[in-house]
Design a protein around this motif. Structure first.
Motif, short mmCIF file in Angstrom:
data_model
loop_
_atom_site.label_atom_id
_atom_site.label_comp_id
_atom_site.label_asym_id
_atom_site.label_seq_id
_atom_site.Cartn_x
_atom_site.Cartn_y
_atom_site.Cartn_z
N THR A 160 19.20 -59.98 98.95
CA THR A 160 17.86 -60.54 98.94
C THR A 160 17.79 -61.74 99.88
O THR A 160 18.65 -61.89 100.76
CB THR A 160 17.45 -60.95 97.50
N MET A 161 16.80 -62.61 99.71
CA MET A 161 16.66 -63.82 100.51
C MET A 161 17.38 -64.95 99.77
O MET A 161 16.92 -65.38 98.72
CB MET A 161 15.18 -64.19 100.69
N PRO A 162 18.51 -65.42 100.27
CA PRO A 162 19.26 -66.45 99.55
C PRO A 162 18.59 -67.82 99.64
O PRO A 162 17.83 -68.08 100.58
CB PRO A 162 20.62 -66.46 100.27
N PRO A 163 18.86 -68.70 98.67
CA PRO A 163 18.29 -70.05 98.72
C PRO A 163 18.73 -70.81 99.98
O PRO A 163 17.98 -71.64 100.50
CB PRO A 163 18.86 -70.72 97.46
N ARG A 164 19.92 -70.52 100.47
CA ARG A 164 20.45 -71.18 101.66
C ARG A 164 21.09 -70.13 102.56
O ARG A 164 21.94 -69.36 102.12
CB ARG A 164 21.49 -72.24 101.26
N LEU A 165 20.68 -70.09 103.82
CA LEU A 165 21.20 -69.11 104.77
C LEU A 165 21.49 -69.80 106.09
O LEU A 165 20.59 -70.31 106.76
CB LEU A 165 20.18 -67.98 104.99
N VAL A 166 22.76 -69.82 106.47
CA VAL A 166 23.17 -70.42 107.75
C VAL A 166 23.00 -69.38 108.85
O VAL A 166 23.63 -68.32 108.79
CB VAL A 166 24.63 -70.92 107.69
N MET A 167 22.14 -69.67 109.83
CA MET A 167 21.90 -68.79 110.96
C MET A 167 22.72 -69.30 112.14
O MET A 167 22.24 -70.11 112.94
CB MET A 167 20.42 -68.76 111.29
N LYS A 168 23.98 -68.85 112.24
CA LYS A 168 24.88 -69.36 113.27
C LYS A 168 24.37 -69.08 114.68
O LYS A 168 24.54 -69.89 115.59
CB LYS A 168 26.26 -68.75 113.08
N LYS A 169 23.72 -67.93 114.86
CA LYS A 169 23.20 -67.55 116.17
C LYS A 169 22.19 -68.56 116.68
O LYS A 169 22.09 -68.81 117.89
CB LYS A 169 22.57 -66.16 116.09
N PHE A 170 21.42 -69.13 115.78
CA PHE A 170 20.37 -70.08 116.15
C PHE A 170 20.76 -71.53 115.87
O PHE A 170 19.96 -72.44 116.10
CB PHE A 170 19.07 -69.75 115.41
N ASP A 171 21.97 -71.73 115.32
CA ASP A 171 22.43 -73.07 114.95
C ASP A 171 21.39 -73.74 114.04
O ASP A 171 20.95 -74.87 114.28
CB ASP A 171 22.68 -73.93 116.20
N MET A 172 20.99 -73.02 113.01
CA MET A 172 19.93 -73.47 112.12
C MET A 172 20.22 -72.97 110.71
O MET A 172 20.81 -71.91 110.52
CB MET A 172 18.57 -72.93 112.60
#
Length: 249
Positions: A160-172
């Motif tokens: 699902t959509m986690p409370p916290r998601l690290v988007m390494k590709k976007f550094d965000m």
């Protein structure tokens, strides 16, 4: 003993669940600069208020910016003046960003997916321009559970959509501070606050499966009033030994 009004009880309930989600999932850290994705719906309007109040707490120190993305090819009438006024009333800077998408460029994906993804990319762009390290979205507990049910039903995946998601590709890092807040409470808050609804006439809205899943979640709660908590708990209580395993060749 102090007597609280119904509105005060509602706010205390929302703020308690909001704070629990922020702390339990480590969503806000010292010196964060957070971009709020402001769709204009009740959830994002509430998120502005909740984060603004949280920012007044001494620790951790963090700052906020709010961005509203206008998708030019979708007939969505945003009351930008109202949104700007709402955000700035809480002492938060407001950014307006316009973009668009062509649904014919990728027929493998639904127009809803393409619209959502392009809005997300626009938020990444604004976040970088504003030197933010996190983007806060207004998804609540119901959204997360409905997505879980959709993924299980249509994708054959338990996610699902986690409370916290690290988007390494976007550094965000994407955060969802209202992950433990119930939609029913946000509906009440919107009525109490008099949030103004944005006018939309999306040609693809009928293709969305989310409204169906809202109904299914309500049916599950009719069967078991604690269903939402059982569903939430199941995401951290995966008993792999009781699930089918791939046969090793």
């Amino acid at each position: 003993m102090a007597q609280f009004t119904e509105e005060e009880k509602l706010l205390r309930r929302i703020e308690k669940r909001f704070s629990k989600g922020v702390v339990e999932y480590g969503l806000i850290e010292e010196e964060d600069k957070i971009l709020i994705g402001l769709s204009g719906g009740k959830d994002s309007l509430a998120l502005v208020e909740l984060l603004a109040k949280r920012a007044r707490v001494f620790k951790p120190r963090f700052s906020l910016v709010a961005a509203h993305v206008v998708m030019k090819n979708i007939p969505y009438q945003s009351d930008v003046t109202y949104l700007k006024k709402h955000v700035e009333a809480w002492g938060i800077p407001f950014v307006l960003y316009e973009t668009g998408f062509d649904a014919s460029t990728d027929t493998r994906k639904s127009p809803c997916f393409l619209c959502s993804w392009n809005r997300r990319k626009a938020l990444f762009t604004v976040a970088k321009e504003q030197e933010c390290n996190k983007i806060a979205l207004g998804h609540h507990m119901d959204d997360i559970l409905e997505t879980l049910l959709m993924n299980v039903t249509y994708q054959g995946a338990f996610g699902t959509m986690p409370p916290r998601l690290v988007m390494k590709k976007f550094d965000m890092t994407i955060i969802r501070p209202m992950c433990l807040v119930h939609e029913a409470d946000l509906i009440e808050l919107a009525q109490a606050r008099g949030y103004r609804k944005q006018v939309k006439s999306c040609p693809y809205e009928s293709q969305s499966r989310r409204s169906t899943m809202k109904g299914i979640l309500k049916q599950l709660e009719a069967m078991n009033p604690e269903a939402r908590y059982s569903l939430w708990g199941s995401m951290t209580n995966v008993q792999e030994e009781l699930l089918p395993q791939h046969k090793k060749l």
